[in-house]
Design a protein around this motif. Structure first.
Motif, PDB file in Angstrom:
ATOM      1  N   ARG B  67      70.715   3.753  -4.625  1.00 32.64           N
ATOM      2  CA  ARG B  67      72.025   4.368  -4.804  1.00 32.64           C
ATOM      3  C   ARG B  67      71.875   5.788  -5.365  1.00 32.64           C
ATOM      4  N   LYS B  68      70.988   5.920  -6.319  1.00 22.28           N
ATOM      5  CA  LYS B  68      70.805   7.234  -6.943  1.00 22.28           C
ATOM      6  C   LYS B  68      70.124   8.216  -6.007  1.00 22.28           C
ATOM      7  N   LEU B  69      69.068   7.743  -5.362  1.00 26.65           N
ATOM      8  CA  LEU B  69      68.274   8.659  -4.546  1.00 26.65           C
ATOM      9  C   LEU B  69      69.012   9.048  -3.284  1.00 26.65           C
ATOM     10  N   ALA B  70      69.714   8.065  -2.689  1.00 24.98           N
ATOM     11  CA  ALA B  70      70.413   8.353  -1.442  1.00 24.98           C
ATOM     12  C   ALA B  70      71.867   8.735  -1.691  1.00 24.98           C
ATOM     13  N   LYS B  71      72.265   8.705  -2.964  1.00 25.85           N
ATOM     14  CA  LYS B  71      73.640   9.037  -3.339  1.00 25.85           C
ATOM     15  C   LYS B  71      74.661   8.201  -2.576  1.00 25.85           C
ATOM     16  N   LEU B  72      74.408   6.908  -2.530  1.00 24.17           N
ATOM     17  CA  LEU B  72      75.332   5.983  -1.871  1.00 24.17           C
ATOM     18  C   LEU B  72      75.955   5.096  -2.947  1.00 24.17           C
ATOM     19  N   SER B  73      77.038   5.539  -3.482  1.00 15.81           N
ATOM     20  CA  SER B  73      77.600   4.830  -4.631  1.00 15.81           C
ATOM     21  C   SER B  73      78.045   3.409  -4.273  1.00 15.81           C
ATOM     22  N   TRP B  74      78.455   3.197  -3.025  1.00 17.55           N
ATOM     23  CA  TRP B  74      78.956   1.869  -2.646  1.00 17.55           C
ATOM     24  C   TRP B  74      77.878   0.797  -2.692  1.00 17.55           C
ATOM     25  N   LEU B  75      76.606   1.222  -2.712  1.00 18.73           N
ATOM     26  CA  LEU B  75      75.523   0.224  -2.748  1.00 18.73           C
ATOM     27  C   LEU B  75      75.628  -0.678  -3.971  1.00 18.73           C
ATOM     28  N   SER B  76      76.146  -0.112  -5.070  1.00 22.47           N
ATOM     29  CA  SER B  76      76.180  -0.899  -6.311  1.00 22.47           C
ATOM     30  C   SER B  76      77.097  -2.115  -6.166  1.00 22.47           C
ATOM     31  N   ARG B  77      77.943  -2.099  -5.153  1.00 19.54           N
ATOM     32  CA  ARG B  77      78.827  -3.249  -4.962  1.00 19.54           C
ATOM     33  C   ARG B  77      78.067  -4.478  -4.453  1.00 19.54           C
ATOM     34  N   PHE B  78      76.808  -4.303  -4.096  1.00 18.89           N
ATOM     35  CA  PHE B  78      76.028  -5.440  -3.584  1.00 18.89           C
ATOM     36  C   PHE B  78      75.085  -6.035  -4.623  1.00 18.89           C
ATOM     37  N   ARG B  79      75.057  -5.387  -5.772  1.00 17.56           N
ATOM     38  CA  ARG B  79      74.050  -5.791  -6.746  1.00 17.56           C
ATOM     39  C   ARG B  79      74.287  -7.221  -7.235  1.00 17.56           C
ATOM     40  N   ARG B  80      75.559  -7.522  -7.482  1.00 16.94           N
ATOM     41  CA  ARG B  80      75.855  -8.870  -7.955  1.00 16.94           C
ATOM     42  C   ARG B  80      75.512  -9.901  -6.881  1.00 16.94           C
ATOM     43  N   MET B  81      75.895  -9.598  -5.645  1.00 17.64           N
ATOM     44  CA  MET B  81      75.673 -10.591  -4.583  1.00 17.64           C
ATOM     45  C   MET B  81      74.178 -10.871  -4.392  1.00 17.64           C
ATOM     46  N   THR B  82      73.387  -9.822  -4.311  1.00 17.04           N
ATOM     47  CA  THR B  82      71.951 -10.050  -4.087  1.00 17.04           C
ATOM     48  C   THR B  82      71.325 -10.731  -5.306  1.00 17.04           C
TER      49      THR B  82
END
Lengths: 292, 232
Positions: B67-82
């Protein structure tokens, strides 16, 4: 005991055939044939499919399915077996000449892997003792050594050094002479599949499976205890003897029980894999936890 | 006029990822019932559930750096699921061990945990996953407070290391596969360490100099300025 050996050797079923001989010449394809022999386990053998698809043969990869997948291009002929060291008749034999003088017989043995699983396998082979008598070791010879063929171009596992190639094994001479110790050239009455150690392998049923070295090209006779591959790899985990012993745990797992392939519940592992009556005397007075 | 933007991630990607995360289990079941596992299916089930636990741990640990390196903030929405899927496969792995492998031989399992370090560390990692799974829903986060919740969920780092060590210690000879996992987990954790050092340096310097210039800092950095919990 010796009488039993002779009786077993005399109770010949197979023809003297090598793995290179076409299967149809071996006659009956089904197993078992004939009656139960003195050394046979009376347990139900595992299926041919189980025996030939679930293998540890690291020369062809470390997954159980790798040997069956990766051994298709392994060349069985020409095959030479070198007998060397402290013997009166050292020689390099063509496989057929090596096997020909011996009568092949079926032997149903339990096989216990050091990993905690086991099978019952109907081997086709001849007692190693017969070969040893034939090549006449000198009085100095105390141990027998074995070596697997080294062909990284055909054995993809040998291209990476996770074990010290070529694979080497060894037995004390009296263990090697024991009537249970077999040189196998087949199973289920047919030639040995590549993944099971074709064309010639050792079978020592009271020891963990890795002692039963596969695809043998060298048999030597020496005075001192020889190095063995898994012992080199992890000396605290795999000893020279490696007798099946429920009381001597592997440092990383228990050896008290085993899963017989095809069964759900585990079985208790038995001392010397159930062959204590036959082989116990070989280790009289030895501390088998020390000499594991 | 304000138009509500279509939530692609929530309505499409999330369900797709959820379904994909169940594919390893479905494949295992399919292979089992079609007799396509090896002669030792219990070992196959143990290995498959174990490796997928580790994979989901790695994916979870990779989300923040990605998320930080690619600047994709929406990725953090998957952290709980994974993360919850890591627990899910770990629970299957653990169940396989106590039921199919040991068949409720408690004494034997007790001995295993006490004597075998690879089992002990696997067991410890699983136990550590439990509080994380229990506090994975929004309300738990509120009850605990963001700071404490964050601190608790940093156990994931320890669990990741535990999982890799568990794998390394159980392999007989060929260390290639566990080494790959060790390197990946190592890189993901070192990145965090690097950011932690960078951030605390910046934090102390900034404190001495002048107030924060919000235009130059990312939202997460400004958060950590006002709240010394460093979000990694």
């Amino acid at each position: 005991m010796v009488q039993t050996i002779e009786a077993a050797s005399a109770a010949v079923v197979g023809l003297a055939v090598g793995a290179a001989v076409p299967e149809r010449l071996l006659g009956q394809e089904r197993w078992p044939r004939g009656k139960k022999r003195p050394f046979d386990s009376d347990e139900e053998p595992n299926s041919y499919k189980d025996i030939t698809t679930y293998n540890n043969f690291y020369e062809f990869g470390t997954d159980k399915s790798d040997p069956a997948k990766n051994s298709g291009n392994f060349k069985l002929s020409p095959w030479t077996v070198n007998v060397e060291g402290l013997v009166k008749k050292p020689a390099a034999y063509h496989l057929e000449d090596f096997i020909k003088p011996h009568k092949l017989e079926d032997r149903i043995y339990r096989l216990r892997c050091v990993e905690g699983w086991s099978m019952v396998i109907p081997w086709l082979g001849f007692p190693l003792a017969g070969l040893i008598k034939r090549v006449e070791p000198t009085s100095k010879a105390k141990y027998v050594t074995f070596e697997t063929v080294y062909r990284p171009e055909e054995m993809i596992g040998q291209r990476r050094p996770y074990l010290n190639w070529p694979y080497v094994e060894g037995l004390r001479l009296d263990e090697a002479m024991h009537p249970l110790t077999l040189l196998a050239a087949g199973l289920y009455g047919k030639g040995l599949p590549n993944q099971n150690g074709a064309p010639l392998r050792l079978v020592v049923p009271w020891k963990y499976g890795f002692k039963s070295i596969k695809s043998i090209v060298k048999i030597g006779f020496v005075e001192k205890e020889p190095p063995t591959t898994w012992n080199i790899s992890a000396p605290d985990e795999y000893g020279f003897y490696s007798n099946v012993n429920p009381e001597a745990d592997h440092p990383r797992w228990s050896q008290k029980s085993e899963r017989r392939i095809g069964e759900f519940l585990k079985r208790k592992t038995v001392m010397f894999n159930g062959y204590a009556e036959q082989v116990g005397y070989l280790y009289a007075g030895m501390d088998l936890k020390k000499h594991f | 006029m304000t138009t509500q933007r279509f939530d692609w991630v929530g309505t499409i990607v999330k369900p797709a990822v959820f379904t994909a995360a169940l594919v390893p289990l479905a494949a295992l079941a399919w292979n089992f019932f079609h007799d396509r596992l090896s002669a030792n299916p219990i070992a196959d089930i143990t290995n498959a559930t174990g490796i997928w636990t580790l994979r989901f741990l790695v994916i979870t640990l990779a989300i923040t750096p990605a998320r930080k390196l690619a600047k994709l903030s929406w990725l953090s929405r998957f952290r709980r699921m994974t993360g919850v899927f890591a627990f899910f496969y770990a629970a299957l792995h653990f169940t396989t061990y106590i039921w199919l492998d040991k068949f409720f031989e408690w004494q034997e399992m007790f001995d295993d945990v006490a004597k075998r370090k690879f089992i002990a560390i696997g067991f410890a990692s699983f136990v550590l996953l439990i509080p994380l799974a229990l506090t994975s829903f929004n309300k738990a986060q509120k009850w605990l407070g963001g700071k404490r919740w964050n601190a608790l969920h940093r156990l994931t780092y320890l669990i990741g290391i535990g999982g890799v060590v568990h794998f390394i210690w159980r392999v007989k000879a060929d260390l290639r596969e566990p080494t790959i996992y060790a390197v990946v987990v190592g890189v993901l954790l070192l990145l965090r360490l690097w950011w932690l050092i960078a951030q605390t340096r910046w934090f102390s310097h900034a404190g001495q100099r002048k107030p924060l210039q919000s235009s130059q800092t990312s939202p997460s950095a400004s958060q950590s300025f006002s709240n010394p919990v460093v979000r990694l």
